[in-house]
Write an enzyme that holds these catalytic residues in place. Structure first.
Site, PDB file in Angstrom:
ATOM      1  N   GLY A 135       0.766  -1.246   0.000  1.00  0.00           N
ATOM      2  CA  GLY A 135       0.000   0.000   0.000  1.00  0.00           C
ATOM      3  C   GLY A 135       0.796   1.295   0.000  1.00  0.00           C
ATOM      4  N   GLU A 184       3.950   4.223   5.907  1.00  0.00           N
ATOM      5  CA  GLU A 184       2.747   3.408   5.742  1.00  0.00           C
ATOM      6  C   GLU A 184       1.639   4.254   5.119  1.00  0.00           C
ATOM      7  OE1 GLU A 184       1.378   0.866   5.142  1.00  0.00           O
ATOM      8  OE2 GLU A 184       0.835  -0.326   6.896  1.00  0.00           O
ATOM      9  N   ASP A 185       0.754   3.605   4.390  1.00  0.00           N
ATOM     10  CA  ASP A 185      -0.336   4.348   3.766  1.00  0.00           C
ATOM     11  C   ASP A 185      -1.450   4.663   4.758  1.00  0.00           C
ATOM     12  OD1 ASP A 185      -0.606   1.557   3.743  1.00  0.00           O
ATOM     13  OD2 ASP A 185      -2.150   1.604   2.216  1.00  0.00           O
ATOM     14  N   ASP A 205      -5.153   1.569  10.514  1.00  0.00           N
ATOM     15  CA  ASP A 205      -6.567   1.253  10.694  1.00  0.00           C
ATOM     16  C   ASP A 205      -6.706   0.667  12.113  1.00  0.00           C
ATOM     17  OD1 ASP A 205      -9.196   0.410  10.329  1.00  0.00           O
ATOM     18  OD2 ASP A 205      -8.837  -0.603   8.449  1.00  0.00           O
ATOM     19  N   PHE A 213     -14.489   3.379   3.976  1.00  0.00           N
ATOM     20  CA  PHE A 213     -13.677   2.458   3.193  1.00  0.00           C
ATOM     21  C   PHE A 213     -12.970   3.262   2.107  1.00  0.00           C
ATOM     22  CE2 PHE A 213     -14.126  -2.011   1.108  1.00  0.00           C
ATOM     23  CZ  PHE A 213     -12.783  -1.999   0.804  1.00  0.00           C
ATOM     24  N   VAL A 214     -11.649   3.430   2.229  1.00  0.00           N
ATOM     25  CA  VAL A 214     -10.924   4.274   1.283  1.00  0.00           C
ATOM     26  C   VAL A 214     -10.058   3.469   0.312  1.00  0.00           C
ATOM     27  CG1 VAL A 214     -10.932   6.377   2.677  1.00  0.00           C
ATOM     28  CG2 VAL A 214      -9.095   4.708   2.989  1.00  0.00           C
ATOM     29  N   ASP A 251      -5.777  -0.353  -1.912  1.00  0.00           N
ATOM     30  CA  ASP A 251      -6.610  -1.186  -2.782  1.00  0.00           C
ATOM     31  C   ASP A 251      -7.934  -1.584  -2.152  1.00  0.00           C
ATOM     32  OD1 ASP A 251      -5.234  -3.013  -0.890  1.00  0.00           O
ATOM     33  OD2 ASP A 251      -6.299  -4.562  -2.025  1.00  0.00           O
ATOM     34  N   ARG A 260      -5.538   0.893  -6.715  1.00  0.00           N
ATOM     35  CA  ARG A 260      -4.310   1.450  -6.128  1.00  0.00           C
ATOM     36  C   ARG A 260      -3.781   2.603  -6.960  1.00  0.00           C
ATOM     37  NH1 ARG A 260      -2.224  -2.149  -2.108  1.00  0.00           N
ATOM     38  NH2 ARG A 260      -2.566  -4.342  -2.567  1.00  0.00           N
TER      39      ARG A 260
HETATM   40  C1  PRP Z   1      -3.559  -2.425   4.602  1.00  0.00           C
HETATM   41  C2  PRP Z   1      -2.911  -1.061   4.664  1.00  0.00           C
HETATM   42  C3  PRP Z   1      -2.080  -1.131   5.922  1.00  0.00           C
HETATM   43  C4  PRP Z   1      -2.902  -2.035   6.826  1.00  0.00           C
HETATM   44  C5  PRP Z   1      -3.626  -1.203   7.830  1.00  0.00           C
HETATM   45  O1  PRP Z   1      -2.614  -3.319   4.070  1.00  0.00           O
HETATM   46  O2  PRP Z   1      -2.076  -0.858   3.542  1.00  0.00           O
HETATM   47  O3  PRP Z   1      -0.833  -1.743   5.679  1.00  0.00           O
HETATM   48  O4  PRP Z   1      -3.843  -2.729   5.965  1.00  0.00           O
HETATM   49  O5  PRP Z   1      -4.455  -2.004   8.632  1.00  0.00           O
HETATM   50  P1  PRP Z   1      -4.264  -2.246  10.190  1.00  0.00           P
HETATM   51  O6  PRP Z   1      -3.904  -0.949  10.834  1.00  0.00           O
HETATM   52  O7  PRP Z   1      -5.616  -2.727  10.589  1.00  0.00           O
HETATM   53  O8  PRP Z   1      -3.208  -3.288  10.385  1.00  0.00           O
HETATM   54  P2  PRP Z   1      -3.015  -4.748   3.502  1.00  0.00           P
HETATM   55  O9  PRP Z   1      -2.820  -5.762   4.568  1.00  0.00           O
HETATM   56  O10 PRP Z   1      -4.358  -4.670   2.856  1.00  0.00           O
HETATM   57  O11 PRP Z   1      -1.906  -5.042   2.402  1.00  0.00           O
HETATM   58  P3  PRP Z   1      -1.513  -4.141   1.153  1.00  0.00           P
HETATM   59  O12 PRP Z   1      -0.745  -2.975   1.696  1.00  0.00           O
HETATM   60  O13 PRP Z   1      -0.664  -5.026   0.320  1.00  0.00           O
HETATM   61  O14 PRP Z   1      -2.791  -3.727   0.489  1.00  0.00           O
HETATM   62 MG    MG Z   2      -4.780  -4.094   1.068  1.00  0.00          MG
HETATM   63 MN    MN Z   3      -0.558  -2.318   3.651  1.00  0.00          MN
END
Ligand code: PRP
Ligand code: MG
Ligand code: MN
Length: 181
Positions: free
Chosen positions: A45, A100-101, A104, A153-154, A160, A166
């Site tokens: 992300g 980090e993006d 959550d 939901f963003v 993604d 993305r």
């Molecule tokens: C998403 C996002 C963060 C994480 C946040 O990644 O990019 O890394 O979830 O969630 P949390 O605070 O509840 O842990 P994802 O696991 O979807 O993988 P990606 O980055 O490859 O999309």
């Molecule tokens: Mg993801």
């Molecule tokens: Mn991620």
């Protein structure tokens, strides 16, 4: 089965760019004296954010990546985060910025920071473009946050929905068409 949805713009590309300039100034001030800053992106992300952020950092920079497991559809709060791809470089005694993006529940970034702290970097800081505090399950706050957002939901700017969207240049909010009247 695919639910129909549309995407409403939440944060424009221009607003993101302006915020990144301001964040980069703060990071430069913090790491002013660094011999070299290791900027670590969390795959996948963060790839867009890290690309824009490092280009605003007028500092000696090394770029590295780490990938943590997604806990997928699990709704339990004792979520285990595993490392799927580790850093290429060493960080002991060095300055590190984890990028980090979105934060959550907080499990991913808090687990990765703990994992990397164990390697004894000289200084380590975290930055997340987005923070969704309403969803937090662990006590964690990034050192720098781009935008605090509501529990929506963003997608876009690296983030993604089922591996799509993305590549949107802005942050959008997913609206399911069958949720609306
Ligand atoms: C998403 C996002 C963060 C994480 C946040 O990644 O990019 O890394 O979830 O969630 P949390 O605070 O509840 O842990 P994802 O696991 O979807 O993988 P990606 O980055 O490859 O999309
Ligand atoms: Mg993801
Ligand atoms: Mn991620």
């Amino acid at each position: 089965t695919t639910r129909k949805y549309h995407i409403d713009q939440m944060i424009s590309a221009k607003a993101i760019a302006a915020r990144i300039e301001a964040l980069a100034d703060e990071i430069k001030a913090e790491f002013d004296d660094t011999p070299k800053l290791v900027v670590v992106g969390l795959l996948r992300g963060s790839f867009v954010f890290i690309a824009d952020l490092v280009r605003e950092l007028d500092l000696p920079v090394e770029v590295d990546f780490i990938e943590a497991s997604s806990y997928g559809d699990s709704t339990e709060s004792s979520r285990e985060v595993r490392i799927l791809k580790d850093l290429r470089g060493q960080i002991a005694g060095r300055d590190v910025l984890i990028v980090e993006d979105i934060v959550d529940t907080g499990h991913t970034l808090s687990a990765v920071s703990e994992y990397l702290t164990a390697r004894h970097p000289a200084r380590m800081k975290t930055i997340a473009l987005l923070d969704k505090p309403a969803r937090r399950e662990v006590d964690f706050k990034a050192d720098w946050i781009g935008f605090e957002i509501p529990d929506e939901f963003v997608v876009g700017y690296g983030i993604d929905f089922a591996q799509r969207n993305r590549n949107l240049p802005y942050i959008g909010s997913v609206k399911f068409d069958d949720d609306e009247g």
